[in-house]
Design a protein around this motif. Structure first.
Motif, PDB file in Angstrom:
ATOM      1  N   TYR A 147       3.006  -9.009  -2.891  1.00 31.58           N
ATOM      2  CA  TYR A 147       1.934  -9.962  -2.604  1.00 31.58           C
ATOM      3  C   TYR A 147       0.911  -9.348  -1.644  1.00 31.58           C
ATOM      4  CZ  TYR A 147      -0.482 -14.139  -0.967  1.00 31.58           C
ATOM      5  OH  TYR A 147      -1.455 -15.050  -0.644  1.00 31.58           O
ATOM      6  N   ILE A 148       1.373  -8.727  -0.581  1.00 34.64           N
ATOM      7  CA  ILE A 148       0.479  -8.106   0.412  1.00 34.64           C
ATOM      8  C   ILE A 148      -0.324  -6.975  -0.221  1.00 34.64           C
ATOM      9  CG2 ILE A 148       0.408  -6.752   2.550  1.00 34.64           C
ATOM     10  CD1 ILE A 148       2.846  -8.483   3.462  1.00 34.64           C
ATOM     11  N   LEU A 149       0.330  -6.145  -1.022  1.00 36.54           N
ATOM     12  CA  LEU A 149      -0.359  -5.042  -1.692  1.00 36.54           C
ATOM     13  C   LEU A 149      -1.480  -5.573  -2.588  1.00 36.54           C
ATOM     14  CD1 LEU A 149       2.717  -2.827  -2.703  1.00 36.54           C
ATOM     15  CD2 LEU A 149       1.027  -2.304  -0.926  1.00 36.54           C
ATOM     16  N   LYS A 150      -1.167  -6.597  -3.375  1.00 40.92           N
ATOM     17  CA  LYS A 150      -2.145  -7.159  -4.312  1.00 40.92           C
ATOM     18  C   LYS A 150      -3.291  -7.855  -3.568  1.00 40.92           C
ATOM     19  CE  LYS A 150      -2.602  -9.988  -8.409  1.00 40.92           C
ATOM     20  NZ  LYS A 150      -1.944 -10.805  -9.423  1.00 40.92           N
ATOM     21  N   GLN A 151      -2.968  -8.679  -2.580  1.00 40.42           N
ATOM     22  CA  GLN A 151      -3.985  -9.432  -1.831  1.00 40.42           C
ATOM     23  C   GLN A 151      -4.968  -8.514  -1.102  1.00 40.42           C
ATOM     24  OE1 GLN A 151      -3.659 -12.530  -3.365  1.00 40.42           O
ATOM     25  NE2 GLN A 151      -4.568 -13.103  -1.433  1.00 40.42           N
ATOM     26  N   ASN A 152      -4.495  -7.355  -0.676  1.00 38.20           N
ATOM     27  CA  ASN A 152      -5.337  -6.449   0.107  1.00 38.20           C
ATOM     28  C   ASN A 152      -5.895  -5.284  -0.710  1.00 38.20           C
ATOM     29  OD1 ASN A 152      -5.171  -7.474   3.010  1.00 38.20           O
ATOM     30  ND2 ASN A 152      -3.045  -7.525   2.311  1.00 38.20           N
ATOM     31  N   GLY A 153      -5.625  -5.289  -2.009  1.00 41.20           N
ATOM     32  CA  GLY A 153      -6.152  -4.249  -2.877  1.00 41.20           C
ATOM     33  C   GLY A 153      -5.681  -2.851  -2.502  1.00 41.20           C
ATOM     34  N   ILE A 154      -4.446  -2.750  -2.033  1.00 43.21           N
ATOM     35  CA  ILE A 154      -3.903  -1.462  -1.612  1.00 43.21           C
ATOM     36  C   ILE A 154      -3.464  -0.673  -2.845  1.00 43.21           C
ATOM     37  CG2 ILE A 154      -2.071  -0.328  -0.293  1.00 43.21           C
ATOM     38  CD1 ILE A 154      -2.164  -2.783   1.608  1.00 43.21           C
ATOM     39  N   PHE A 155      -3.889   0.585  -2.909  1.00 45.50           N
ATOM     40  CA  PHE A 155      -3.596   1.434  -4.060  1.00 45.50           C
ATOM     41  C   PHE A 155      -2.161   1.952  -3.993  1.00 45.50           C
ATOM     42  CE2 PHE A 155      -3.510   5.618  -6.163  1.00 45.50           C
ATOM     43  CZ  PHE A 155      -3.811   5.200  -7.450  1.00 45.50           C
ATOM     44  N   VAL A 156      -1.370   1.594  -4.999  1.00 40.37           N
ATOM     45  CA  VAL A 156       0.020   2.047  -5.088  1.00 40.37           C
ATOM     46  C   VAL A 156       0.053   3.284  -5.977  1.00 40.37           C
ATOM     47  CG1 VAL A 156       2.374   1.467  -5.782  1.00 40.37           C
ATOM     48  CG2 VAL A 156       0.898  -0.293  -4.793  1.00 40.37           C
ATOM     49  N   GLU A 157       0.354   4.400  -5.358  1.00 38.39           N
ATOM     50  CA  GLU A 157       0.419   5.680  -6.069  1.00 38.39           C
ATOM     51  C   GLU A 157       1.675   5.758  -6.935  1.00 38.39           C
ATOM     52  OE1 GLU A 157      -0.798  10.035  -6.074  1.00 38.39           O
ATOM     53  OE2 GLU A 157      -1.846   8.339  -5.261  1.00 38.39           O
ATOM     54  N   ASN A 158       2.807   5.236  -6.396  1.00 37.75           N
ATOM     55  CA  ASN A 158       4.068   5.358  -7.110  1.00 37.75           C
ATOM     56  C   ASN A 158       5.066   4.298  -6.636  1.00 37.75           C
ATOM     57  OD1 ASN A 158       5.924   6.524  -8.872  1.00 37.75           O
ATOM     58  ND2 ASN A 158       6.688   7.944  -7.337  1.00 37.75           N
ATOM     59  N   ARG A 159       5.891   3.833  -7.559  1.00 38.10           N
ATOM     60  CA  ARG A 159       7.018   2.939  -7.264  1.00 38.10           C
ATOM     61  C   ARG A 159       8.247   3.559  -7.916  1.00 38.10           C
ATOM     62  NH1 ARG A 159       3.162  -0.740  -8.827  1.00 38.10           N
ATOM     63  NH2 ARG A 159       2.667  -2.392  -7.373  1.00 38.10           N
ATOM     64  N   LYS A 176      -5.203  -0.499   6.261  1.00 34.92           N
ATOM     65  CA  LYS A 176      -4.308  -1.090   5.264  1.00 34.92           C
ATOM     66  C   LYS A 176      -2.892  -0.532   5.383  1.00 34.92           C
ATOM     67  CE  LYS A 176      -7.879  -2.486   2.040  1.00 34.92           C
ATOM     68  NZ  LYS A 176      -8.412  -2.345   0.687  1.00 34.92           N
ATOM     69  N   ILE A 177      -2.789   0.735   5.706  1.00 39.45           N
ATOM     70  CA  ILE A 177      -1.462   1.318   5.906  1.00 39.45           C
ATOM     71  C   ILE A 177      -0.784   0.676   7.117  1.00 39.45           C
ATOM     72  CG2 ILE A 177      -0.250   3.434   6.596  1.00 39.45           C
ATOM     73  CD1 ILE A 177      -2.080   4.911   4.595  1.00 39.45           C
ATOM     74  N   ASN A 178      -1.536   0.462   8.181  1.00 41.43           N
ATOM     75  CA  ASN A 178      -0.985  -0.214   9.366  1.00 41.43           C
ATOM     76  C   ASN A 178      -0.591  -1.654   9.063  1.00 41.43           C
ATOM     77  OD1 ASN A 178      -1.076   2.019  11.021  1.00 41.43           O
ATOM     78  ND2 ASN A 178      -3.107   1.542  11.828  1.00 41.43           N
ATOM     79  N   LEU A 179      -1.297  -2.305   8.167  1.00 35.85           N
ATOM     80  CA  LEU A 179      -0.946  -3.663   7.748  1.00 35.85           C
ATOM     81  C   LEU A 179       0.442  -3.679   7.114  1.00 35.85           C
ATOM     82  CD1 LEU A 179      -2.034  -6.626   7.272  1.00 35.85           C
ATOM     83  CD2 LEU A 179      -2.699  -5.811   5.009  1.00 35.85           C
ATOM     84  N   ILE A 180       0.710  -2.728   6.247  1.00 34.94           N
ATOM     85  CA  ILE A 180       2.032  -2.622   5.616  1.00 34.94           C
ATOM     86  C   ILE A 180       3.097  -2.282   6.657  1.00 34.94           C
ATOM     87  CG2 ILE A 180       3.409  -1.217   4.021  1.00 34.94           C
ATOM     88  CD1 ILE A 180       1.751  -3.297   2.590  1.00 34.94           C
ATOM     89  N   LYS A 181       2.775  -1.330   7.542  1.00 35.06           N
ATOM     90  CA  LYS A 181       3.746  -0.948   8.576  1.00 35.06           C
ATOM     91  C   LYS A 181       4.129  -2.144   9.437  1.00 35.06           C
ATOM     92  CE  LYS A 181       2.566   3.928   9.221  1.00 35.06           C
ATOM     93  NZ  LYS A 181       1.993   4.924  10.149  1.00 35.06           N
ATOM     94  N   GLY A 182       3.185  -3.042   9.678  1.00 35.59           N
ATOM     95  CA  GLY A 182       3.438  -4.227  10.501  1.00 35.59           C
ATOM     96  C   GLY A 182       4.385  -5.209   9.844  1.00 35.59           C
TER      97      GLY A 182
END
Length: 184
Positions: A147-159, A176-182
């Motif tokens: 949800y956080i990745l999608k809402q913030n338009g964060i580019f997912v290189e790999n899963r 955005k990286i700090n948002l995920i780390k938080g």
């Protein structure tokens, strides 16, 4: 600094010569140049200029007159990129000669004008350094992370799906990286 993430174009006609200019993200520069050479095989010139940051965060820039008088086309186009403080971009200008010589001064003005029009037509974005970050998430927290990745338009290189969870690799700016780390 500013950059672009999509192609913008502009066209000028000066004394029967047609100038078609394309401002492109640097990642598409070589591909677009080859495409334009195929689409416009009868064009007299394919003038280029580019600026990008290398892996050491140094600005690399260059230009080509592609048969136009030296310094009359590639260099003025590069100056447009510099003057607009653009990075990680390239400009390709396709010229069809109209039969009337423009002179070096006329060429400088024509190439500068059409490049400036392509920049004016572009959706300029604030340039931000992009970083890569990898992290693991238990399956029960996956829904929240997705949800956080999608809402913030964060580019997912790999899963990568494992036994206990998912290993993510993302590429984005530091905020955005700090948002995920938080959230982790």
């Amino acid at each position: 600094m500013k950059t672009v993430n999509s192609i913008s174009a502009a066209t000028l006609e000066i004394k029967k010569s047609k100038f078609h200019s394309f401002l492109v993200p640097f990642s598409l520069f070589e591909e677009k140049l080859e495409e334009l050479k195929k689409v416009h095989p009868k064009a007299n010139h394919h003038v280029t200029a580019f600026r990008y940051l290398n892996e050491y965060n140094q600005i690399v820039e260059g230009s080509s007159d592609d048969g136009e008088p030296r310094g009359s086309s590639g260099r003025p186009t590069l100056k447009v990129l510099q003057g607009n403080d653009l990075i990680n971009v390239g400009i390709i200008t396709v010229r069809y000669f109209g039969g009337i010589l423009l002179g070096v001064g006329g060429l400088v003005k024509a190439y500068s004008d059409v490049a400036n029009l392509a920049v004016k037509n572009a959706n300029l974005l604030e340039y931000k350094d992009i970083f890569e970050y990898s992290f693991s998430v238990d399956y029960e927290k996956t829904r929240e992370i997705e949800y956080i990745l999608k809402q913030n338009g964060i580019f997912v290189e790999n899963r990568e799906f494992g036994i206990e969870g998912i290993e993510y690799t993302i590429r984005d700016d530091i905020e955005k990286i700090n948002l995920i780390k938080g959230v982790l």
